[in-house]
Design a protein around this motif. Sequence first.
Motif, PDB file in Angstrom:
ATOM      1  N   MET A   1       0.825  -1.191   0.000  1.00  0.00           N
ATOM      2  CA  MET A   1       0.000   0.000   0.000  1.00  0.00           C
ATOM      3  C   MET A   1       0.867   1.252   0.000  1.00  0.00           C
ATOM      4  SD  MET A   1      -3.119  -1.160   2.528  1.00  0.00           S
ATOM      5  CE  MET A   1      -3.948   0.411   2.460  1.00  0.00           C
ATOM      6  N   GLN A   2       2.000   1.200   0.701  1.00  0.00           N
ATOM      7  CA  GLN A   2       2.884   2.357   0.726  1.00  0.00           C
ATOM      8  C   GLN A   2       3.395   2.674  -0.668  1.00  0.00           C
ATOM      9  OE1 GLN A   2       3.510   4.432   3.438  1.00  0.00           O
ATOM     10  NE2 GLN A   2       4.184   5.682   1.725  1.00  0.00           N
ATOM     11  N   GLU A   3       3.770   1.630  -1.433  1.00  0.00           N
ATOM     12  CA  GLU A   3       4.244   1.856  -2.798  1.00  0.00           C
ATOM     13  C   GLU A   3       3.147   2.469  -3.649  1.00  0.00           C
ATOM     14  OE1 GLU A   3       5.936  -1.728  -4.403  1.00  0.00           O
ATOM     15  OE2 GLU A   3       7.347  -1.900  -2.745  1.00  0.00           O
ATOM     16  N   ALA A   4       1.905   2.019  -3.484  1.00  0.00           N
ATOM     17  CA  ALA A   4       0.784   2.593  -4.222  1.00  0.00           C
ATOM     18  C   ALA A   4       0.579   4.047  -3.823  1.00  0.00           C
ATOM     19  CB  ALA A   4      -0.489   1.783  -3.986  1.00  0.00           C
ATOM     20  N   ALA A   5       0.704   4.336  -2.534  1.00  0.00           N
ATOM     21  CA  ALA A   5       0.555   5.712  -2.056  1.00  0.00           C
ATOM     22  C   ALA A   5       1.654   6.600  -2.626  1.00  0.00           C
ATOM     23  CB  ALA A   5       0.578   5.755  -0.534  1.00  0.00           C
ATOM     24  N   ASP A   6       2.876   6.072  -2.689  1.00  0.00           N
ATOM     25  CA  ASP A   6       4.000   6.842  -3.212  1.00  0.00           C
ATOM     26  C   ASP A   6       3.863   7.122  -4.707  1.00  0.00           C
ATOM     27  OD1 ASP A   6       5.115   6.858  -0.685  1.00  0.00           O
ATOM     28  OD2 ASP A   6       6.548   5.236  -1.118  1.00  0.00           O
ATOM     29  N   ALA A   7       3.100   6.277  -5.413  1.00  0.00           N
ATOM     30  CA  ALA A   7       2.961   6.411  -6.860  1.00  0.00           C
ATOM     31  C   ALA A   7       1.989   7.512  -7.270  1.00  0.00           C
ATOM     32  CB  ALA A   7       2.514   5.075  -7.459  1.00  0.00           C
ATOM     33  N   ALA A   8       1.213   8.027  -6.340  1.00  0.00           N
ATOM     34  CA  ALA A   8       0.224   9.060  -6.663  1.00  0.00           C
ATOM     35  C   ALA A   8       0.309  10.192  -5.646  1.00  0.00           C
ATOM     36  CB  ALA A   8      -1.170   8.449  -6.651  1.00  0.00           C
ATOM     37  N   ILE A   9       0.001  11.380  -6.112  1.00  0.00           N
ATOM     38  CA  ILE A   9      -0.063  12.526  -5.203  1.00  0.00           C
ATOM     39  C   ILE A   9      -1.483  12.545  -4.659  1.00  0.00           C
ATOM     40  CG2 ILE A   9       0.184  15.018  -4.987  1.00  0.00           C
ATOM     41  CD1 ILE A   9       2.065  14.879  -7.429  1.00  0.00           C
ATOM     42  N   SER A  10      -1.628  12.039  -3.432  1.00  0.00           N
ATOM     43  CA  SER A  10      -2.967  11.855  -2.879  1.00  0.00           C
ATOM     44  C   SER A  10      -2.983  12.174  -1.393  1.00  0.00           C
ATOM     45  CB  SER A  10      -3.425  10.417  -3.127  1.00  0.00           C
ATOM     46  OG  SER A  10      -2.535   9.494  -2.530  1.00  0.00           O
ATOM     47  N   ALA A  11      -4.194  12.213  -0.838  1.00  0.00           N
ATOM     48  CA  ALA A  11      -4.349  12.595   0.565  1.00  0.00           C
ATOM     49  C   ALA A  11      -5.701  12.130   1.086  1.00  0.00           C
ATOM     50  CB  ALA A  11      -4.228  14.113   0.702  1.00  0.00           C
ATOM     51  N   MET A  12      -5.918  12.362   2.374  1.00  0.00           N
ATOM     52  CA  MET A  12      -7.197  12.080   3.019  1.00  0.00           C
ATOM     53  C   MET A  12      -7.581  13.263   3.898  1.00  0.00           C
ATOM     54  SD  MET A  12      -6.883   8.061   4.197  1.00  0.00           S
ATOM     55  CE  MET A  12      -8.646   7.845   4.497  1.00  0.00           C
ATOM     56  N   VAL A  13      -8.886  13.478   4.021  1.00  0.00           N
ATOM     57  CA  VAL A  13      -9.404  14.533   4.888  1.00  0.00           C
ATOM     58  C   VAL A  13     -10.652  14.017   5.588  1.00  0.00           C
ATOM     59  CG1 VAL A  13     -10.804  15.620   3.056  1.00  0.00           C
ATOM     60  CG2 VAL A  13     -10.062  16.977   5.023  1.00  0.00           C
ATOM     61  N   SER A  14     -10.782  14.363   6.851  1.00  0.00           N
ATOM     62  CA  SER A  14     -11.971  14.004   7.611  1.00  0.00           C
ATOM     63  C   SER A  14     -12.953  15.164   7.520  1.00  0.00           C
ATOM     64  CB  SER A  14     -11.591  13.738   9.070  1.00  0.00           C
ATOM     65  OG  SER A  14     -12.698  13.242   9.778  1.00  0.00           O
ATOM     66  N   ILE A  15     -14.221  14.837   7.246  1.00  0.00           N
ATOM     67  CA  ILE A  15     -15.285  15.833   7.153  1.00  0.00           C
ATOM     68  C   ILE A  15     -16.156  15.674   8.390  1.00  0.00           C
ATOM     69  CG2 ILE A  15     -17.175  16.757   5.766  1.00  0.00           C
ATOM     70  CD1 ILE A  15     -14.430  16.682   4.297  1.00  0.00           C
ATOM     71  N   ILE A  16     -16.260  16.721   9.170  1.00  0.00           N
ATOM     72  CA  ILE A  16     -17.010  16.690  10.423  1.00  0.00           C
ATOM     73  C   ILE A  16     -18.288  17.518  10.272  1.00  0.00           C
ATOM     74  CG2 ILE A  16     -16.904  17.139  12.920  1.00  0.00           C
ATOM     75  CD1 ILE A  16     -14.660  15.264  11.925  1.00  0.00           C
ATOM     76  N   GLY A  17     -19.407  16.918  10.700  1.00  0.00           N
ATOM     77  CA  GLY A  17     -20.651  17.670  10.773  1.00  0.00           C
ATOM     78  C   GLY A  17     -21.617  17.484   9.627  1.00  0.00           C
ATOM     79  N   LEU A  18     -21.342  16.570   8.714  1.00  0.00           N
ATOM     80  CA  LEU A  18     -22.263  16.273   7.617  1.00  0.00           C
ATOM     81  C   LEU A  18     -22.666  14.810   7.668  1.00  0.00           C
ATOM     82  CD1 LEU A  18     -20.573  18.035   4.552  1.00  0.00           C
ATOM     83  CD2 LEU A  18     -22.450  18.890   5.964  1.00  0.00           C
ATOM     84  N   ASP A  19     -23.850  14.489   7.140  1.00  0.00           N
ATOM     85  CA  ASP A  19     -24.218  13.079   7.007  1.00  0.00           C
ATOM     86  C   ASP A  19     -23.572  12.525   5.741  1.00  0.00           C
ATOM     87  OD1 ASP A  19     -25.852  13.748   4.780  1.00  0.00           O
ATOM     88  OD2 ASP A  19     -27.679  13.779   5.991  1.00  0.00           O
ATOM     89  N   SER A  20     -23.615  11.225   5.574  1.00  0.00           N
ATOM     90  CA  SER A  20     -22.907  10.585   4.459  1.00  0.00           C
ATOM     91  C   SER A  20     -23.441  11.038   3.102  1.00  0.00           C
ATOM     92  CB  SER A  20     -22.942   9.068   4.583  1.00  0.00           C
ATOM     93  OG  SER A  20     -24.269   8.592   4.566  1.00  0.00           O
ATOM     94  N   ASP A  21     -24.742  11.299   2.988  1.00  0.00           N
ATOM     95  CA  ASP A  21     -25.289  11.771   1.711  1.00  0.00           C
ATOM     96  C   ASP A  21     -24.701  13.124   1.331  1.00  0.00           C
ATOM     97  OD1 ASP A  21     -26.869   9.497   1.408  1.00  0.00           O
ATOM     98  OD2 ASP A  21     -28.658  10.442   2.265  1.00  0.00           O
TER      99      ASP A  21
END
Length: 175
Positions: free
Chosen positions: A1-21
């Motif tokens: 997974m680390q190699e896959a992560a290194d192959a793309a410029i990507s990120a994650m963000v947590s969204i607080i206060g909204l429902d899934s829709d």
Amino acid sequence: MQEAADAAISAMVSIIGLDSDNVQQLCDAANQEVDEANKVQIANYLCPGNYAVSGGVKGIEAVEAKAKSFKARMTVRLAVAGAFDTGFMEPAVSRLEGALAATQITTPKVISNVDAEPHADPETIKTILACQVTSPVQWETTVKTLLSKRLKKSYELGPGKVYNNFHHITPVLQH
């Protein structure tokens, strides 16, 4: 997974206060502004009002910029190496499948974070574990399933402190 992560410029963000829709609508709006390499998707259904989004950095930036207009309370960029639980991790699947093929699993009973359902067949569990690399984490639904099964004991599996607060926790039911 680390190699896959290194192959793309990507990120994650947590969204607080909204429902899934609403988080899905936020992702859809962000995706209209970016190219295919920067698309985003919900990666982790943590609990009502807290969902993680993964994808290309430009897509994540678009999500962050639009979140307030969707009435999100806040966004928190996650200190992870890439867009986990999305198609960005596809290069890791075949290597994991190879490792799982060489792994003997005795008859456990697990609740999968992919579909929030109980599974006991070792081959099914191997398939689901490989799918988990690119699938959203259904933690919210998994907890509901565990509660409906009257969970008595669980084990947290994974390295580091990230798992104390985040995802890829596979509870094991004890009978």
